[in-house]
Design an enzyme around this catalytic site. Structure first.
Site, mmCIF file in Angstrom:
data_model
loop_
_atom_site.group_PDB
_atom_site.id
_atom_site.type_symbol
_atom_site.label_atom_id
_atom_site.label_comp_id
_atom_site.label_asym_id
_atom_site.label_seq_id
_atom_site.Cartn_x
_atom_site.Cartn_y
_atom_site.Cartn_z
ATOM 1 N N ASP A 1 34.594 33.059 63.616
ATOM 2 C CA ASP A 1 35.390 32.426 62.561
ATOM 3 C C ASP A 1 35.321 30.910 62.726
ATOM 4 O O ASP A 1 34.740 30.400 63.676
ATOM 5 C CB ASP A 1 36.848 32.887 62.653
ATOM 6 N N ASP B 1 38.044 29.006 63.154
ATOM 7 C CA ASP B 1 39.388 28.653 63.589
ATOM 8 C C ASP B 1 40.233 28.405 62.335
ATOM 9 O O ASP B 1 40.087 29.150 61.362
ATOM 10 C CB ASP B 1 39.354 27.460 64.553
#
Length: 283
Positions: free
Chosen positions: A207, A209
């Site tokens: 991802d 973050d």
């Protein structure tokens, strides 16, 4: 013997023969699960340990890091490969990219960071937290064996968790120039150095973050990208194990030499028994 700390699916990808489980009890408690030991076709022994337990029952804070590393050491492991799921702190480091970091920035606060907390004090050198030879070997293996984009070097900032970052924290880490963020690099790398083990990790990005305006970290996203990364990591670990040099080409095996600060005569019998596996040769 080569140790591997990661998820169970990666262990399943290794062509291990004659596998068996080792139940190991340590002075620091029990490891996260029994250790599975088996042999590669060339005879190389591999010891696998799931960091969070078989059913992911340990959080990043509560994982028994000391027992995990001690148990591997007690079985004769000298080199440890690991894998981590991480978030990206850079636009160009997209999910499903593999990063083999060379640095760590520690932002944890509730963990046991050392085998030597009382009775025997050891001040370890830790400027290079990952074994440079293992790090290079792991990155080369990732490039040779996986279809993923592979980035060698970079800083892994380790947060406490189990919550993800706030936006302010994420922006702070980006401004500091860090590349990836996760929850399990520390104290695992510190303990591996204290145990004089070569240690390096391959981190799979799941991802962005929470710093990216058009991205949001959800468990669903993390698990989906982790599943995709798992295939890349499986092939990387298999290649790294199969092509591992026979001899260690670093100073990790002598890391504690000159680092014990407590005079031998001041170390009581109970403490000495607890740390004998780790520093007995230096006392």
């Amino acid at each position: 013997m080569i140790g591997f700390i990661g998820g169970s699916g990666i262990y399943d990808s290794l062509p291990l023969e004659d596998t068996h489980e080792e139940d190991v009890t340590t002075p620091y408690g029990d490891p996260a699960a029994p250790i599975t030991v088996g042999s590669m076709p060339d005879g190389t022994e591999v010891a696998f340990l799931p960091r969070h337990g078989r059913d992911h029952e340990y959080s990043p804070t509560s994982a028994p890091y000391r027992a995990n590393i001690y148990a591997l050491k007690s079985l004769g492991v000298e080199r440890v490969l690991a894998s981590n799921a991480v978030g990206s702190l850079r636009e160009d480091l997209e999910p499903q990219t593999l990063v083999v970091p060379d640095q760590i920035f520690d932002r944890t606060r509730n963990r046991h960071y050392s085998f030597f907390e009382e009775g025997c004090v050891v001040h370890m050198e830790f400027a290079q937290p990952y074994c440079p030879h293992m790090k290079s070997h792991l990155a080369e293996s990732a490039r040779d064996a996986s279809a993923a984009e592979v980035v060698e070097d970079g800083t892994y900032v380790c947060i406490e968790g189990p919550q993800y970052s706030t936006k302010a924290e994420s922006e702070h880490f980006r401004a500091s120039g860090f590349e990836i963020i996760g929850m399990t690099a520390i104290p695992e790398a510190k303990l591996a150095r204290e145990a004089e083990l070569c240690y390096a990790t391959v981190a799979g990005i799941t991802d962005y973050d929470v710093w990216k305006d058009d991205a949001e970290v959800t468990l669903e996203e993390v698990l989906d990208n982790a599943a995709a990364n798992e295939e890349f990591i499986k092939s990387t670990i298999r290649k790294a194990v199969e092509s591992m040099p026979e001899e260690r080409e670093c100073d990790c095996g002598r890391a504690v030499e000159g680092a014990v600060n407590t005079p031998t005569e001041a170390i009581d019998a109970e403490t000495r028994e607890r740390v004998d596996l780790l520093v007995g040769d230096y006392l």
